[in-house]
Design a protein around this motif. Structure first.
Motif, short mmCIF file in Angstrom:
data_model
loop_
_atom_site.label_atom_id
_atom_site.label_comp_id
_atom_site.label_asym_id
_atom_site.label_seq_id
_atom_site.Cartn_x
_atom_site.Cartn_y
_atom_site.Cartn_z
N ARG A 98 0.83 -1.21 0.00
CA ARG A 98 0.00 0.00 0.00
C ARG A 98 0.87 1.26 0.00
N ALA A 99 2.01 1.22 0.68
CA ALA A 99 2.92 2.37 0.69
C ALA A 99 3.48 2.63 -0.70
N ALA A 102 0.75 4.15 -2.83
CA ALA A 102 0.53 5.55 -2.43
C ALA A 102 1.68 6.43 -2.93
N ASP A 107 0.90 10.29 -2.98
CA ASP A 107 0.13 10.48 -1.75
C ASP A 107 1.08 10.26 -0.58
N ASP A 109 1.19 11.37 2.53
CA ASP A 109 0.64 11.09 3.86
C ASP A 109 0.30 9.61 4.02
N THR A 110 -0.41 9.06 3.04
CA THR A 110 -0.77 7.64 3.10
C THR A 110 0.48 6.78 3.06
N CYS A 111 1.43 7.14 2.22
CA CYS A 111 2.68 6.39 2.13
C CYS A 111 3.38 6.36 3.49
N ASP A 113 2.11 6.86 6.44
CA ASP A 113 1.29 6.11 7.39
C ASP A 113 1.49 4.61 7.21
N GLN A 114 1.52 4.15 5.97
CA GLN A 114 1.68 2.72 5.70
C GLN A 114 3.09 2.23 6.05
#
Length: 164
Positions: A98-99, A102, A107, A109-111, A113-114
């Motif tokens: 997912r990182a 992202a 993205d 922020d999502t990267c 976070d993951q």
């Protein structure tokens, strides 16, 4: 680039070099050292972040030949060559998938976070698997045909709880 970012960049580059040169013993020692919470040097999430960035940049280069608006795709397979869904992977390894996705979408922020989710596990074996997948996937992507798309990523281990 900050000192921490430079160290993470250097460590990530060294891991990729060890992988390509086949220095299995030194690579294993280095993976354990980086994944250990009590060691010196850049944090695991910094090194993983650098590997994800390197993967993402290489994937974006390959993607330039696609039509505008075409989605970014990764193919995951197990050791037998069978397709694996990300939700069938260990949570840390799935978070890296997912990182990467992202990061390719820019993205940040999502990267981040993951990557945090992937690296937060206290279990050393799981932290090593996260790092090993990042190294293997990035090395494979950098060493394969630059026109090959989508990238096919081999998963080192599918969680027994999540096998198809």
């Amino acid at each position: 680039m900050t000192a921490t970012a430079k160290r993470a960049h250097t460590v990530a580059r060294d891991l990729l070099s060890l992988t390509r040169s086949g220095e299995a013993d030194l690579l294993a020692t280095t993976l354990v050292s980086i994944a250990s919470a009590t060691r010196r040097g850049p944090a695991l999430d910094d090194v993983v972040g650098r590997l994800v960035d390197t993967f993402s940049l290489a994937a974006k280069d390959r993607r330039r030949s696609l039509r505008i608006g075409e989605p970014f795709t990764l193919r995951l397979r197990d050791h037998a060559g069978m397709t694996v869904r990300p939700d069938r992977l260990e949570p840390g390894v799935a978070a890296i998938v997912r990182a990467i996705a992202a990061s390719v979408r820019d993205d940040r922020d999502t990267c981040a976070d993951q990557i945090g989710r992937a690296c937060e596990n206290a279990d050393l074996d799981q932290r090593i698997r996260v790092l090993a997948h990042c190294v293997v996937w990035t090395s494979d992507l950098l060493s394969t045909d630059t026109t090959a798309y989508p990238p096919v990523l081999s998963c080192l281990k599918v969680s027994p709880d999540n096998s198809p």
